[in-house]
Each structure stands twice: as structure tokens, then as C-alpha cells.
Design a protein around this motif. Structure first.
Motif, PDB file in Angstrom:
ATOM      1  N   LYS A  58      49.325  29.451  33.330  1.00 14.78           N
ATOM      2  CA  LYS A  58      49.906  30.642  33.955  1.00 14.78           C
ATOM      3  C   LYS A  58      51.253  31.013  33.343  1.00 14.78           C
ATOM      4  CE  LYS A  58      47.605  29.739  38.376  1.00 14.78           C
ATOM      5  NZ  LYS A  58      47.810  29.438  39.820  1.00 14.78           N
ATOM      6  N   ARG A  59      52.075  30.022  33.025  1.00 13.72           N
ATOM      7  CA  ARG A  59      53.415  30.266  32.463  1.00 13.72           C
ATOM      8  C   ARG A  59      54.199  31.277  33.308  1.00 13.72           C
ATOM      9  NH1 ARG A  59      53.685  32.191  27.041  1.00 13.72           N
ATOM     10  NH2 ARG A  59      51.634  33.106  27.182  1.00 13.72           N
ATOM     11  N   LYS A  60      54.332  30.996  34.604  1.00  8.52           N
ATOM     12  CA  LYS A  60      54.979  31.919  35.537  1.00  8.52           C
ATOM     13  C   LYS A  60      56.439  32.161  35.180  1.00  8.52           C
ATOM     14  CE  LYS A  60      52.125  31.123  39.620  1.00  8.52           C
ATOM     15  NZ  LYS A  60      52.120  30.682  41.031  1.00  8.52           N
ATOM     16  N   HIS A  61      56.890  33.365  35.434  1.00 10.19           N
ATOM     17  CA  HIS A  61      58.293  33.772  35.277  1.00 10.19           C
ATOM     18  C   HIS A  61      58.790  33.620  33.846  1.00 10.19           C
ATOM     19  CE1 HIS A  61      58.137  33.883  39.571  1.00 10.19           C
ATOM     20  NE2 HIS A  61      58.041  32.580  39.675  1.00 10.19           N
ATOM     21  N   GLY A  62      57.896  33.586  32.869  1.00  7.41           N
ATOM     22  CA  GLY A  62      58.304  33.528  31.469  1.00  7.41           C
ATOM     23  C   GLY A  62      59.154  32.316  31.139  1.00  7.41           C
ATOM     24  N   THR A  63      58.969  31.216  31.869  1.00  3.70           N
ATOM     25  CA  THR A  63      59.815  30.037  31.670  1.00  3.70           C
ATOM     26  C   THR A  63      59.484  29.315  30.372  1.00  3.70           C
ATOM     27  OG1 THR A  63      59.971  29.766  34.073  1.00  3.70           O
ATOM     28  CG2 THR A  63      60.596  27.886  32.697  1.00  3.70           C
ATOM     29  N   PHE A  64      58.196  29.137  30.105  1.00  6.30           N
ATOM     30  CA  PHE A  64      57.772  28.373  28.943  1.00  6.30           C
ATOM     31  C   PHE A  64      57.125  29.282  27.900  1.00  6.30           C
ATOM     32  CE2 PHE A  64      57.321  25.405  32.575  1.00  6.30           C
ATOM     33  CZ  PHE A  64      58.337  24.521  32.215  1.00  6.30           C
ATOM     34  N   THR A  65      57.342  28.942  26.647  1.00  5.38           N
ATOM     35  CA  THR A  65      56.696  29.689  25.569  1.00  5.38           C
ATOM     36  C   THR A  65      55.271  29.178  25.386  1.00  5.38           C
ATOM     37  OG1 THR A  65      57.427  28.126  23.864  1.00  5.38           O
ATOM     38  CG2 THR A  65      58.908  29.960  24.407  1.00  5.38           C
ATOM     39  N   GLN A  66      54.466  29.971  24.719  1.00  4.50           N
ATOM     40  CA  GLN A  66      53.082  29.570  24.473  1.00  4.50           C
ATOM     41  C   GLN A  66      53.027  28.319  23.590  1.00  4.50           C
ATOM     42  OE1 GLN A  66      50.673  32.687  22.836  1.00  4.50           O
ATOM     43  NE2 GLN A  66      48.780  31.530  23.009  1.00  4.50           N
ATOM     44  N   LYS A  67      53.943  28.243  22.612  1.00  6.54           N
ATOM     45  CA  LYS A  67      53.957  27.075  21.726  1.00  6.54           C
ATOM     46  C   LYS A  67      54.310  25.809  22.498  1.00  6.54           C
ATOM     47  CE  LYS A  67      54.999  29.491  17.414  1.00  6.54           C
ATOM     48  NZ  LYS A  67      55.964  29.639  16.290  1.00  6.54           N
TER      49      LYS A  67
END
Length: 275
Positions: A58-67
Motif C-alpha cells: 500500500k505504501r500509505k502516505h508516501g512514506t516509503f519509496t517503491q525501491k
């Protein structure tokens, strides 16, 4: 009992996966146990393991990058091609140990927290110095914290979760670890593990500032509701994340109200005619 005529390929695939017995990987269970122990030590409670996998999707709130999510997924599976991965191969004597540190097994924990060739000391020093600008001590961090970073929370004195500092801590730790991993891979592969070609501290510091700059700028861009609609970040969350760092004193300055980002005095020029 479902009709094939009304089922989509996606629904059929999900149904097959649900009925397929799942294999237990000892290495995955071991890594997950370390992550859950670190989360329980920080938060006081241990989440269900499925939450860690869901957070990487989900990577909510743009906290983590896809990499980072891809890196953390492999780390939770203990699937990186390091250390024990080479144990039963003809090149085990070359790739399994960290010869520069006289370490018999180059584990992820060794790379991130112990290795002298990754310049991890510089990265962690910069990370801790930046975090201390919030007025809080940097929490004790180990490989379990790294594996379970998506569920780690920073608490207030009353026990409630500080969303801004929690998000900041997750960003700083994930970016620090991924930078260390990149430095290790560059040294091991591109520089052929030559002890004379270790990344200088000045280069590492410049790359760290560039990463924080980029994340800060990306956060501001993600607040644009005209582009991202309902997925846009709230400006209040971005301000809560960054405004306690006093970045203007570090060479990383930003006016969140106007979305202006300034580097450390060395402007990056874009390639091409319109740079």
C-alpha cells in the motif's frame, strides 16, 4: 460454485492462491520474528505479520519509496544474494565472507551496522544528527527495527502516536539503510571490493543531503490535489513531518508554504539543452 462465465482472470488467480498450500520458509519466519520483536519493544504490542506485507504493497502516505519496499520485501524473506546465499556454491570463499572486516558471513546486519567498507558510520551519524533536531534522542535501532520499520511508531509522553515524527523516523531509517545498501553494492561490484576505492565521507554526506532534499521535494509535490486528487498528501502531515528539523541550519532548506526547495549550495544541473 462460482460460474466461470462471470469470473475474471484476477478472481480465478486469487481463488487458486487461497486454496494452494503455503510453504513455510524457515529464513522468512526467522526474519519476521526479529521484526516483530523490535516492533513490540518500540510499540508495546506486536502486530499480525500480515500487516508488514500489506504495508509494502500500500505504501500509505508516501512514506516509503517503491525501491525500499522491494528491498524490504527481499530482506524479510532473507533473499538478498549475500552471505549464506553463497554457502553451497563454488564461489563461497569469495562472496560469502566480508574479507575487509574478517567477517565469515556478510549478513545484512553486518552491512548496515558493522561493515567498515560501506561507510555506514557516516550515514548513521548524519541520520542521528538530523533526528536530534527534533529535540528527541534517536531510538535504538537494530536489524529488527529495519525489517519492521513500517510498523514502528514514535510515542508521545501520554502514550499516543506522534504521526509526524513516526513518519519522519520511518523515512530517515529507510533512506539511510537503502543508501548504505547502494554504497555496499557499488563498492562490491563496480569497484571490485577494492579497499582503496571506498566512498569518501564527503561524497556520502553529499548523497545523503541530496536524498533528504529529494524526499522533502517529493512530499511537497504529493500535496498537489489537482494532480493526485484523493491520493494527495495533507499539507498538515507534511509540515508535521519536517518542520521540527530546522533544515535551514543543515544546508537543506524548504518553505513548505510555497514549495520552494534549496540545496546545500551546489545546484544539480539537468542533462540536455534546457538545463
Amino acid at each position: 460454485g462460482a460460474k466461470l462465465s462471470v469470473l475474471s482472470q484476477s478472481e480465478l488467480y486469487k481463488g487458486i492462491r487461497e486454496h494452494r498450500p503455503r510453504a513455510h520458509r524457515i529464513r522468512t519466519e526467522r526474519a519476521m520474528a526479529r521484526a516483530l520483536l523490535a516492533i513490540e519493544a518500540m510499540n508495546g504490542v506486536s502486530p499480525h505479520p500480515s500487516k508488514l506485507w500489506a504495508n509494502l504493497k500500500k505504501r500509505k502516505h508516501g512514506t516509503f519509496t517503491q525501491k525500499w519496499c522491494a528491498f524490504n520485501w527481499k530482506a524479510l524473506h532473507d533473499a538478498h544474494k549475500i552471505g549464506e546465499f553463497w554457502k553451497h556454491t563454488p564461489v563461497r570463499d569469495r562472496y560469502m565472507p566480508c574479507t575487509a572486516c574478517n567477517e565469515p558471513v556478510e549478513s545484512l546486519e553486518h552491512i548496515v551496522f558493522e561493515c567498515r567498507m560501506t561507510n555506514q558510520e557516516t550515514v548513521w551519524t548524519l541520520t542521528k544528527d538530523l533526528w536530534r533536531r527534533t529535540g528527541m534522542d534517536f531510538p535504538e535501532t537494530n536489524i529488527g527495527t529495519v525489517l519492521g520499520i513500517s510498523e514502528i511508531e514514535i510515542k508521545r509522553a501520554d502514550g499516543s502516536t506522534n504521526r509526524g515524527l513516526t513518519r519522519l523516523f520511518r523515512i530517515l531509517v529507510s533512506e539511510a539503510v537503502y543508501l548504505i545498501w547502494l554504497l555496499r553494492c557499488e563498492w562490491r561490484i563496480s569497484r571490485e571490493a577494492n579497499p582503496m576505492r571506498v566512498h569518501p565521507a564527503t561524497e556520502v554526506a553529499a548523497r545523503w543531503r541530496a536524498i533528504i532534499n529529494r524526499r522533502l521535494k517529493m512530499d511537497w509535490n504529493l500535496t498537489n490535489q489537482a494532480i493526485f486528487k484523493k491520493r494527495a498528501l495533507r499539507k498538515s502531515l507534511v509540515e508535521q513531518t519536517w518542520n521540527r528539523l530546522k533544515l535551514h541550519e543543515t544546508g537543506i532548506t524548504a518553505n513548505l508554504c510555497e514549495g520552494v526547495l534549496v540545496g546545500s549550495g551546489i545546484a544539480d544541473r539537468l542533462p540536455g539543452r534546457n538545463r
